[in-house]
Design an enzyme around this catalytic site. Structure first.
Site, PDB file in Angstrom:
ATOM      1  N   SER A 171       0.666  -1.129   0.202  1.00 46.11           N
ATOM      2  CA  SER A 171      -0.474  -0.045  -0.162  1.00 46.11           C
ATOM      3  C   SER A 171       1.203   1.564   0.548  1.00 46.11           C
ATOM      4  O   SER A 171       1.323   1.573  -1.160  1.00 46.11           O
ATOM      5  CB  SER A 171      -1.309   0.030   1.264  1.00 46.11           C
ATOM      6  OG  SER A 171      -1.953   0.797   1.259  1.00 46.11           O
ATOM      7  N   ASP A 282     -10.719  -4.438  -4.223  1.00 45.16           N
ATOM      8  CA  ASP A 282      -9.591  -3.330  -3.896  1.00 45.16           C
ATOM      9  C   ASP A 282      -9.841  -2.154  -4.805  1.00 45.16           C
ATOM     10  O   ASP A 282      -9.927  -1.752  -6.134  1.00 45.16           O
ATOM     11  CB  ASP A 282      -8.092  -3.202  -3.814  1.00 45.16           C
ATOM     12  CG  ASP A 282      -7.415  -2.507  -3.265  1.00 45.16           C
ATOM     13  OD1 ASP A 282      -7.826  -1.486  -2.689  1.00 45.16           O
ATOM     14  OD2 ASP A 282      -6.077  -2.407  -3.281  1.00 45.16           O
ATOM     15  N   HIS A 312      -8.126  -5.050  -0.725  1.00 48.50           N
ATOM     16  CA  HIS A 312      -6.886  -3.818  -0.089  1.00 48.50           C
ATOM     17  C   HIS A 312      -6.234  -4.944   1.156  1.00 48.50           C
ATOM     18  O   HIS A 312      -7.435  -5.148   2.558  1.00 48.50           O
ATOM     19  CB  HIS A 312      -7.041  -3.391   0.400  1.00 48.50           C
ATOM     20  CG  HIS A 312      -5.798  -2.029   0.514  1.00 48.50           C
ATOM     21  ND1 HIS A 312      -5.179  -1.773  -0.701  1.00 48.50           N
ATOM     22  CD2 HIS A 312      -5.515  -1.564   1.013  1.00 48.50           C
ATOM     23  CE1 HIS A 312      -4.174  -1.074  -0.742  1.00 48.50           C
ATOM     24  NE2 HIS A 312      -4.085  -0.293   0.687  1.00 48.50           N
TER      25      HIS A 312
END
Length: 346
Positions: A171, A282, A312
């Site tokens: 991320s 996601d 995610h």
């Protein structure tokens, strides 16, 4: 910035991230000393085939790296192991290399890839707004270069092959990996022929990288029924950007949007192989795919792999799941394919 305070009154809270991070009306910040619920302490802290220890790589900012190395047998006798530099996620506002879910993922990554894993911390916003985290990533890679030359940390040097380094990130950590790749690939003047970099980066693995933009992507614009929004949703990502970007910046800031109106062109940047991993559920899915496809269209060695039904950060939410195992094997193949080693070289 004022120091952390006691648990605040609710009426004074202007930003709240799960009660773990709270920004108060007077500008002070409260961080809970307790790990959040999505980082349970029930995850394994040790693995029979992995050794791990902590080190400080930046004394001035008290930044740590948690280092993992598989037990003997991961490589032929005398052969050192590839190195995976890993930056955690958390929207630049949350996260730590010591959190249980990050630690557990890195344990599995080390043993199943057969690599030294270096999970590096960095300063968080809003106390330290961007580009602080980018600066810390550069400091860490410089520290790693120093280690490769001086072997100051014998525990690390005896196992790490600094000629086979891969930078990975989850991320926000994937965003850090992208910007490091751009910095290295844009470096001028280029090294003279025959010069050897003390750390040879062979590839980048961006795990659901955290990118943004003023214009919404299709996956960001999906409307969910009341009460069914995913853990990482549009309100949360907007809040992360609001708290982490320089004051007054929009989501088209070059740190957030690599193809924004003010972002540097990437056509002249030299990229090693880049693997982008995204999840079908996601909200960042479209940005991840667009990023990889744009790099490929520029002639860069980039590809994207989608885990169709995964949200995610599934690999840190459930580090011991079957899907996470598939992801780690994907990373292992990428490492092998990106850096074929001559078997006659020890």
């Amino acid at each position: 910035m004022p120091a952390a305070v006691a648990v605040p009154d609710e009426e004074n809270v202007v930003e709240d991230l799960f009660g773990f991070l709270r920004l108060l009306s007077d500008g002070s910040i409260f961080r809970s000393p307790v790990d959040p619920e999505f980082s349970p302490t029930t995850f394994p802290r040790d693995h029979p085939n992995v050794q791990w220890r902590d080190a400080v790589y930046d004394k001035a900012n008290n930044l740590r790296v948690r280092m993992y190395k598989p037990s003997a047998g991961a490589e032929p006798v005398g052969r050192k192991l590839p190195v995976l530099v890993h930056f955690h996620g958390g929207g630049f506002c949350l996260g730590s290399c010591t959190w249980g879910n990050v630690h557990s993922f890195c344990l599995r990554l080390a043993t199943e890839v057969g690599a030294v894993v270096l999970s590096a911390g960095y300063r968080l916003a809003p106390e330290h707004r961007l580009p602080a985290a980018l600066d810390d990533a550069e400091v860490f890679l410089k520290w790693l270069g120093d280690q490769s030359v001086n072997a100051a940390d014998v525990w690390l040097a005896e196992a790490a092959d600094f000629g086979r380094v891969f930078v990975t990130g989850d991320s926000a950590g994937g965003t850090l990996a992208h910007h490091h790749a751009v910095r290295v690939g844009s470096a001028t003047p280029k090294r003279a022929e025959g010069d050897v970099d003390p750390v040879a980066i062979k590839g980048y693995v961006l795990l659901m990288p955290f990118f943004g933009g003023v214009d919404r992507s299709k996956s960001e614009a999906v409307e969910f029924p009341l009460g069914e929004a995913p853990f990482v949703n549009l309100a949360l990502t907007d809040r992360f950007w609001r708290l982490s970007l320089p004051v007054g910046a929009t989501r088209d800031h070059p740190i957030a949007n690599p193809f924004g109106p003010d972002s540097p062109g990437l056509g002249s940047v030299e990229f090693p192989p880049v693997l982008v991993v995204t999840g079908g559920t996601d909200i960042l899915r479209d940005r991840n795919v667009d990023y990889a496809e744009r790099l490929a269209a520029l002639g860069k060695p980039a590809k994207v792999i989608e885990f169709g039904d995964q949200p995610h950060g599934f690999f840190t939410l459930e580090p011991w799941s079957e899907a996470t195992g598939e992801l780690i094997q994907l990373v292992a193949r990428f490492v092998v394919d990106s850096c074929v080693v001559d078997p006659n070289i020890a």
